[in-house]
Design a protein around this motif. Structure first.
Motif, PDB file in Angstrom:
ATOM      1  N   ILE A   3       0.832  -1.211   0.000  1.00 13.25           N
ATOM      2  CA  ILE A   3       0.000   0.000   0.000  1.00 13.25           C
ATOM      3  C   ILE A   3       0.863   1.256   0.000  1.00 13.25           C
ATOM      4  N   VAL A   4       0.445   2.245  -0.783  1.00 11.65           N
ATOM      5  CA  VAL A   4       1.036   3.588  -0.758  1.00 11.65           C
ATOM      6  C   VAL A   4      -0.036   4.544  -0.241  1.00 11.65           C
ATOM      7  N   ILE A   5       0.352   5.442   0.653  1.00 12.76           N
ATOM      8  CA  ILE A   5      -0.584   6.432   1.199  1.00 12.76           C
ATOM      9  C   ILE A   5      -0.158   7.818   0.739  1.00 12.76           C
ATOM     10  N   ALA A   6      -1.080   8.561   0.150  1.00 12.59           N
ATOM     11  CA  ALA A   6      -0.804   9.928  -0.305  1.00 12.59           C
ATOM     12  C   ALA A   6      -1.751  10.894   0.399  1.00 12.59           C
ATOM     13  N   ASP A   7      -1.178  11.726   1.258  1.00 14.20           N
ATOM     14  CA  ASP A   7      -1.963  12.718   2.003  1.00 14.20           C
ATOM     15  C   ASP A   7      -1.030  13.851   2.376  1.00 14.20           C
TER      16      ASP A   7
END
Length: 215
Positions: A3-7
């Motif tokens: 998983i990659v998280i972009a925030d």
């Protein structure tokens, strides 16, 4: 699943990472602060899931990034995570390839459920937003019916129409369909009214165009 998280908020990235890394079947392998960095991380790691925030000022937003990432990396499933419960955002990202849409104030369990759902090929929509999708479907259906009068006909009227066009009389149609002559006459009147037809030749022409004579 990777998983990659972009925030754009570091505390959000950190919090989500802790929640997901605690799951036995999930691992956060990269973080991003805007859409451009999210694209780079997806290109580098080819993750199974990208959790993408819609609004990430001043960098590129998730709205823009969704289409770009999905076009170039179709195997990565995108879950939109946002504070916006606006149906226009929902429709836009779904049309551009997102597999899920949920609100940031949802409980942790819902985030995990959403990830597992889209990973297996499903689509996850926050329950509050799912109502908007149903409403849009109904509205489209109504628009179709308004643009094509044929959609207004009942199943029985669709049975009656080609028989009239073939030249059967009311009594013959009644016998074929096991209904009364008065019922046939009523169906005929409704058909003519719904299709805005004035005469039997017009009805025959309509039936030919709709390829109903072999019905």
């Amino acid at each position: 699943m990777n998983i990659v998280i972009a925030d754009d908020h570091a505390i959000v990235r950190s919090g989500f990472s802790m929640i997901l890394n605690f799951q036995e079947d999930m691992e956060v392998i990269a973080l991003a602060s805007d859409g451009i960095e999210a694209y780079r991380m997806v290109a580098k790691h080819q993750p199974d899931i990208l959790i993408l925030d819609l609004s990430m000022p001043p960098g590129e937003s998730g709205l823009i990034a969704t289409g770009k990432i999905k076009e170039d990396f179709p195997n990565t499933k995108i879950l939109i995570l946002t504070m916006h419960d606006d149906e226009e955002y929902l429709f836009y990202v779904l049309k551009n390839g997102a597999s899920g849409y949920m609100l940031k104030n949802a409980p942790d369990e819902e985030l995990i459920l959403a990830i597992r759902t889209i990973h297996t090929g499903g689509t996850y929509i926050h329950p509050k937003m799912a109502t908007s999708l149903v409403r849009e479907f109904v509205n489209k259906d109504q628009k179709i019916k308004q643009s094509d009068p044929f959609e207004l006909l009942s199943k029985r009227e669709i049975e009656v129409l080609p028989l009239i066009a073939k030249g059967y009389g009311n009594k013959e149609i009644a016998q074929l369909l096991f209904i009364s002559v008065k019922t046939v006459e009523a169906h005929k009147a409704k058909i003519m009214g719904k299709l805005n037809l004035k005469s039997r030749p017009e009805l025959v022409e309509y039936a030919l165009k709709k390829k109903l004579l072999n019905f």
